[in-house]
Structure formats: C-alpha cells, structure tokens
Design a protein around this motif. Structure first.
Motif, mmCIF file in Angstrom:
data_model
loop_
_atom_site.group_PDB
_atom_site.id
_atom_site.type_symbol
_atom_site.label_atom_id
_atom_site.label_comp_id
_atom_site.label_asym_id
_atom_site.label_seq_id
_atom_site.Cartn_x
_atom_site.Cartn_y
_atom_site.Cartn_z
ATOM 1 N N ASP A 1 17.189 38.480 -6.051
ATOM 2 C CA ASP A 1 17.326 37.081 -5.680
ATOM 3 C C ASP A 1 16.637 36.199 -6.723
ATOM 4 O OD1 ASP A 1 17.853 34.987 -3.447
ATOM 5 O OD2 ASP A 1 15.715 34.733 -3.935
ATOM 6 N N LEU A 2 17.323 35.178 -7.197
ATOM 7 C CA LEU A 2 16.798 34.351 -8.276
ATOM 8 C C LEU A 2 15.558 33.574 -7.850
ATOM 9 C CD1 LEU A 2 20.073 32.985 -9.933
ATOM 10 C CD2 LEU A 2 18.840 35.127 -10.352
ATOM 11 N N ASP A 3 15.503 33.154 -6.606
ATOM 12 C CA ASP A 3 14.317 32.445 -6.115
ATOM 13 C C ASP A 3 13.104 33.374 -6.097
ATOM 14 O OD1 ASP A 3 15.503 29.937 -5.733
ATOM 15 O OD2 ASP A 3 16.272 30.510 -3.764
ATOM 16 N N HIS A 4 13.332 34.631 -5.780
ATOM 17 C CA HIS A 4 12.239 35.616 -5.793
ATOM 18 C C HIS A 4 11.691 35.774 -7.208
ATOM 19 C CE1 HIS A 4 10.941 40.057 -5.763
ATOM 20 N NE2 HIS A 4 9.956 39.344 -5.245
ATOM 21 N N ILE A 5 12.589 35.903 -8.171
ATOM 22 C CA ILE A 5 12.176 36.048 -9.574
ATOM 23 C C ILE A 5 11.393 34.818 -10.019
ATOM 24 C CG2 ILE A 5 12.989 36.250 -11.955
ATOM 25 C CD1 ILE A 5 15.452 37.744 -10.837
ATOM 26 N N ALA A 6 11.930 33.631 -9.737
ATOM 27 C CA ALA A 6 11.286 32.383 -10.150
ATOM 28 C C ALA A 6 9.920 32.221 -9.497
ATOM 29 C CB ALA A 6 12.188 31.205 -9.810
ATOM 30 N N ASP A 7 9.803 32.647 -8.251
ATOM 31 C CA ASP A 7 8.530 32.530 -7.534
ATOM 32 C C ASP A 7 7.449 33.380 -8.201
ATOM 33 O OD1 ASP A 7 6.932 31.678 -5.191
ATOM 34 O OD2 ASP A 7 6.995 33.805 -4.672
ATOM 35 N N LEU A 8 7.784 34.602 -8.566
ATOM 36 C CA LEU A 8 6.827 35.470 -9.256
ATOM 37 C C LEU A 8 6.424 34.886 -10.602
ATOM 38 C CD1 LEU A 8 8.508 38.904 -8.458
ATOM 39 C CD2 LEU A 8 6.249 38.171 -7.675
ATOM 40 N N TYR A 9 7.379 34.253 -11.269
ATOM 41 C CA TYR A 9 7.078 33.629 -12.558
ATOM 42 C C TYR A 9 6.148 32.432 -12.384
ATOM 43 C CZ TYR A 9 7.588 31.006 -16.874
ATOM 44 O OH TYR A 9 7.314 30.298 -18.021
ATOM 45 N N HIS A 10 6.460 31.558 -11.465
ATOM 46 C CA HIS A 10 5.659 30.347 -11.283
ATOM 47 C C HIS A 10 4.264 30.646 -10.729
ATOM 48 C CE1 HIS A 10 8.684 27.563 -12.570
ATOM 49 N NE2 HIS A 10 9.573 28.045 -11.708
ATOM 50 N N LYS A 11 4.104 31.784 -10.073
ATOM 51 C CA LYS A 11 2.784 32.207 -9.606
ATOM 52 C C LYS A 11 2.001 32.913 -10.712
ATOM 53 C CE LYS A 11 3.847 32.628 -4.674
ATOM 54 N NZ LYS A 11 4.086 33.574 -3.542
ATOM 55 N N ASP A 12 2.605 33.012 -11.898
ATOM 56 C CA ASP A 12 1.984 33.632 -13.076
ATOM 57 C C ASP A 12 1.691 35.111 -12.868
ATOM 58 O OD1 ASP A 12 1.326 33.199 -15.761
ATOM 59 O OD2 ASP A 12 -0.817 33.108 -15.304
ATOM 60 N N ILE A 13 2.446 35.747 -11.969
ATOM 61 C CA ILE A 13 2.342 37.195 -11.811
ATOM 62 C C ILE A 13 3.068 37.882 -12.962
ATOM 63 C CG2 ILE A 13 2.982 39.146 -10.324
ATOM 64 C CD1 ILE A 13 2.631 37.219 -7.928
ATOM 65 N N ILE A 14 4.150 37.255 -13.411
ATOM 66 C CA ILE A 14 4.887 37.740 -14.585
ATOM 67 C C ILE A 14 5.074 36.590 -15.568
ATOM 68 C CG2 ILE A 14 6.090 39.585 -13.363
ATOM 69 C CD1 ILE A 14 8.552 37.719 -13.231
ATOM 70 N N GLN A 15 5.100 36.923 -16.844
ATOM 71 C CA GLN A 15 5.384 35.937 -17.885
ATOM 72 C C GLN A 15 6.753 36.155 -18.532
ATOM 73 O OE1 GLN A 15 2.003 37.594 -18.099
ATOM 74 N NE2 GLN A 15 1.694 35.981 -16.586
#
Length: 208
Positions: free
Chosen positions: A63-77
C-alpha cells in the motif's frame, strides 16, 4: 567507490554489526519472507542503526500510504520496490513523498527483455536480482551478467553475491553497488565475520 547494501536486518545485534563496519545501505524487509519485520520492529532497529547508514524499506506491491508513512516517520530513507509496480504506481508514490526520497526498482532478470520493461520508470536506481518462480527476491542465486545492457545508469547487483565472487561481479558488471543478505549469514542470522570480510574485500579492492 562501490556502494554496499546489506539487506534483511531483523535484530539489534544485526544493527550493532552494521554500526561497526558501516555499509552504505541497510534493508528492512516489509514483504512476506523469512526476513520480514513489522513496522514497530523496524522503528526500533532504525533507532539502533548508525545515522550515517541509509535504511532501505523493501516492499512487494505494498500500500502506497504505508510506504509513505514509514518514510515520513524517518524509519526508512530509501524505498525499494520489488513487486509489479509500474510507472503509474511509482508516480503516485512520488506524489506522497518529498524531493529527497530515493526509489529503487528491483528487476528479476531472466532475459534481456526484462530490462526494457523498466527503462522509462521514474526511479533513482535499479536493482537487478535473479529470477525465481517461487520468491520475489532473496533467492541467493546468480543471474547471467552478460544479459546486462551496456548503458545502465545507477544499479545494484543482487542475487548470489558473496565475498568470493564480489570482485568478478564488479569487473564484469561495473555496478553502482552490491546487495547481499543470506551470503553474510550463518544459520539465518547476520554473521559478523562474514559481514566484515565482505565489506573489507569490496572496499580494499576499490581503494587500489
């Protein structure tokens, strides 16, 4: 200098090893596999991982929102797409991210036609992995490097990469980076000696 990416981190011990030898990228797998980690586990591991190491989230048709959420939480760069994501899907994902986000598209190579499928995708880098009918990635098998097109941009070589063959892969493929996971493990866990030897082999070769 060839970049080094070590994928499949699952424990704080894995992070301690990475912090000691500092590969350029480390991967958290959010797809179904033996290396799967939950969002909460990945959050804890990112806090343990040295900030100089870029964390990569590996996704398969997620899910694209899931991916974006992990990115914006700085869990992934960095975002690595390992499924059937097409140009439209990637463009929609881009709209959910900022300009600093890096996207890698993985390609499972079985023939030369596999490269043409992703030629125009709006991604920053590509990762070429071996094709397996059973898994989307992480098969631990090599693909035929002679299939690589001459003009390729930034790409990682994955699939069956190890300390023993790293230099030959560099000489043949001239990649931006090498990606390893199971080859630096013993009994399914990251092995400090294997991690050290792989990084030492690649970086000492590049220094000369």
């Amino acid at each position: 200098m060839i970049k080094i990416k070590i994928c499949g981190l699952m424990t704080e011990k894995d992070c301690e090893i990475m912090n000691k030898y500092k590969p350029d990228y480390c991967g958290f797998v959010f797809a179904k596999s033996r290396h799967f980690v939950s969002d909460e586990t990945a959050k804890k591991l990112r806090k343990c991982l040295d900030k100089s190491i870029l964390s990569v989230g590996v996704f398969v048709n997620d899910d694209l929102d899931h991916i974006a959420d992990l990115y914006h939480k700085d869990i992934i760069q960095v975002i690595q797409l390992h499924g059937d994501e097409d140009k439209d899907t990637i463009q929609k994902l881009r709209l959910k991210l900022d300009d600093k986000a890096l996207i890698i598209k993985a390609v499972r190579v079985s023939s030369k036609t596999d490269f043409s499928k992703i030629k125009e995708l709006p991604v920053d880098m590509k990762l070429y992995d071996s094709f397996s009918i059973d898994v989307a990635g992480g098969s631990g098998k090599r693909f035929d490097l002679s299939l690589l097109p001459q003009r390729n941009g930034k790409f990682f070589v994955a699939g069956g990469v190890s300390t023993e063959n790293a230099i030959s892969i560099i000489n043949v493929a001239h990649p931006y980076g090498l990606d390893v996971s199971s080859s630096v493990e013993t009994d399914g866990h990251k092995d400090e000696t294997k991690v050290r030897e792989f990084i030492k082999t690649v970086r000492e070769y590049i220094d000369y």
